[in-house]
Design an enzyme around this catalytic site. Structure first.
Site, PDB file in Angstrom:
ATOM      1  N   SER A 109       5.438 -40.270 -31.889  1.00 13.33           N
ATOM      2  CA  SER A 109       6.819 -39.884 -31.668  1.00 13.33           C
ATOM      3  C   SER A 109       7.575 -41.062 -31.038  1.00 13.33           C
ATOM      4  CB  SER A 109       6.886 -38.615 -30.823  1.00 13.33           C
ATOM      5  OG  SER A 109       8.172 -38.045 -30.867  1.00 13.33           O
ATOM      6  N   GLU A 136       6.379 -31.416 -39.791  1.00 17.99           N
ATOM      7  CA  GLU A 136       6.913 -32.009 -38.561  1.00 17.99           C
ATOM      8  C   GLU A 136       8.026 -31.179 -37.916  1.00 17.99           C
ATOM      9  OE1 GLU A 136       6.136 -34.671 -36.825  1.00 17.99           O
ATOM     10  OE2 GLU A 136       5.023 -36.047 -38.117  1.00 17.99           O
ATOM     11  N   HIS A 186       5.071 -31.234 -35.500  1.00 20.40           N
ATOM     12  CA  HIS A 186       5.114 -32.451 -34.696  1.00 20.40           C
ATOM     13  C   HIS A 186       4.145 -32.353 -33.526  1.00 20.40           C
ATOM     14  CE1 HIS A 186       7.127 -36.149 -33.484  1.00 20.40           C
ATOM     15  NE2 HIS A 186       7.306 -35.677 -32.258  1.00 20.40           N
TER      16      HIS A 186
END
Length: 535
Positions: free
Chosen positions: A217, A338, A442
């Site tokens: 990330s 995600e 995610h």
């Protein structure tokens, strides 16, 4: 639904996902011994440290890699840590960098936070071990290195793992005219940590000439930035980018990996005004005298490093396209779903996605009416629970397609390995029941590599095998630049030495329990033809 409300809700949903990384303050990995065991004192180039011996590995937490950025050193490039002579206690992590409550329970206001943690196998290595330096995620506003218990990666992969704190939020990325280092203090911290690794990791059995920089990330975006930063040249030898694609667009809320210095200065001016310092004779002196809690209260929920700066001359995506980046082996990928975590968080916050509300939801993210119409047509919502469609838009636009684009830019320039984590039953990262199945959202891959917050997630046997295979791939790549060349505690070595399925070049390797292998449909599945042509 206003754009600002949506973005604020989106940021809160992200924090909820990352909060499951557990406390960044001291977390017991195992029962601590009453007295330090033999072999837990290591002499670094700055001074001796005493860590903790565990079953098969050792940890050394809270080692300073730079001077505390406090007082007049707030918003200055990192300075070297002051050496010490007495043995320093390294048995528990230092404070996380200042951030709001979330991943760190209660948040943090402690600016004395530039520390790193080292996890290393307990045995003396026959040869120096590869080193993985991990940069945490959290939108450049939250997170801490100590949230990532790396003992499985260290022991199975026979590697030394370093997790790093770096300055966050406005304290890490403020830009202001006349302020050296504007917009890049957090990136400069990461480089200081890498310099510490080059100088000192040999004392822990690591190879200072074989360092892989990895992150997820915001940590993945950071790796992109460091690839493009001339100041990072020579500080690392390979790169792993997880869910942090390099090319970004300002019209996609979480896609930009960096922002221009001019835009960052505009943000900095608003920040100074919110902090009550815009009318001060010396704005920076006023800001340096403002309490951290006040700064945290008025900073934006999203932060990015600034390019057009000495540390980061180009946007990382532009640097890749121009070939102006460090040409080293890269492993890059993302997760199949995600956007689902964010979509679920926004829906649970009272924003339903139905056929009637869907155009307004899309317009909140893509205010151009032509874009709204095109997206609603390409991603129709036909039921009262449009969460999966909403998640697909977020994920495809901000992660999947930019990640594939990053891989396309790198292809032919560097040795490249691409993956998609696709465990549709990945262990949940947050408590409670989501409004729809999240699949592989995610951050879902992180428990396969780390014990987040020192707590392993419950997994099936097939998921445990996937976790082992991923660690084999990651550490094999760190060792040789090729994830197929696996050698760890098994001692088998060689190509696919532990029986892991071979990872072909020039394809995307799908990672799912008992279903590991190349996939050639990722771009079509994520509507990348649509997103790549959207004006």
């Amino acid at each position: 639904m206003s754009t600002r409300r949506v973005l604020t809700t989106l940021a809160c949903a992200l924090t909820a996902v990352l909060a499951t990384a557990g406390p960044a303050l001291p977390v017991p990995r195992t029962a601590r011994p009453a007295a330090p065991a033999v072999g837990t004192t290591v002499r670094t180039h700055d001074g001796p440290v005493r860590g903790v011996a565990h079953d098969g590995y050792r940890t050394f937490d809270g080692i300073p890699y730079a001077a505390p950025p406090v007082g007049p050193l707030r918003w200055t490039p990192p300075r070297p840590a002051k050496p010490w002579t007495e043995t320093r206690d390294a048995t528990r992590p230092a404070s996380a960098c200042p951030q709001p409550a979330g991943e760190v329970p209660g948040g943090s206001t402690d600016e004395d936070c530039l520390y790193l943690n080292v996890t290393t196998p307990a045995t003396d290595p026959r040869h120096p071990r590869p080193v993985i330096v991990w940069l945490h995620g959290g939108g450049f506003t939250t997170g801490a290195g100590s949230s990532y218990d790396a003992h499985r990666m260290a022991t199975r992969g026979d590697a030394v793992v370093v997790t790093v704190n770096y300055r966050l939020g406005a304290l890490g990325f403020l830009a202001h005219a006349g302020l050296p280092g504007s917009g890049t203090f957090g990136l400069a911290d990461q480089q200081a940590a890498l310099r510490w690794v080059r100088a000192g990791i040999g004392a822990f059995g690591g190879d200072p000439h074989n360092v892989t920089l990895a992150g997820e990330s915001a940590g993945g975006y950071s790796v992109c930035a460091q690839l493009a930063s001339p100041a990072a040249a020579g500080l690392f030898d390979r790169a792993i980018i997880q869910s942090g694609p390099c090319p970004g667009r300002p019209d996609r809320p979480f896609a930009p990996s960096a922002t221009s210095l001019s835009t960052a200065r505009e943000t900095g001016a608003r920040f100074a005004a919110e902090a009550g310092c815009s009318a001060a004779r010396d704005v920076l002196a006023c800001l340096r005298g403002t309490k951290v809690s006040r700064l945290l209260a008025v900073q934006d929920t999203d932060q990015q490093p600034a390019y057009d700066t000495p540390l980061l001359p180009l946007d990382p995506g532009a640097a890749l396209a121009a070939g102006r980046f460090r040409h080293i082996p890269v492993l890059i990928g993302g997760n199949h779903d995600e956007g689902n975590g964010w979509a679920a968080g926004i829906i649970q916050a009272g924003n339903p996605v139905t056929p009637e509300t869907w155009p307004d939801v899309v317009a909140a993210f893509f205010p151009d009416p032509a874009h709204t119409r095109a997206i609603v047509h390409a991603y129709p919502v036909t039921s009262s629970n449009g969460g999966p469609v909403f998640g697909a838009v977020i994920g495809d636009a901000n992660f999947a397609c930019p990640t594939l684009r990053t891989g396309d830019l790198l292809t032919g320039q560097v040795p490249l390995w691409r993956y998609e984590f696709a465990d549709e039953h990945a262990p949940p990262l947050t408590p409670g029941t989501p409004p729809f199945p999240l699949g592989a959202p995610h951050a879902a891959e992180l428990p396969y590599l780390f014990d987040l917050g020192g707590r392993p997630r419950t997994m099936t046997e097939a998921q445990h095998r996937l976790a082992d295979t991923m660690i084999d791939y990651w550490t094999g790549f760190a060792r040789t630049g090729d994830p197929n060349r696996i050698s760890g505690i098994s001692g088998t070595g060689g190509v696919s030495g532990t029986g892991a399925p071979r990872w072909p070049r020039r394809t995307v390797q799908s990672l799912a329990p008992d279903r590991i292998g190349p996939t050639r449909t990722a771009a079509a599945r994520h509507h990348c033809g649509f997103w790549n042509t959207l004006p």
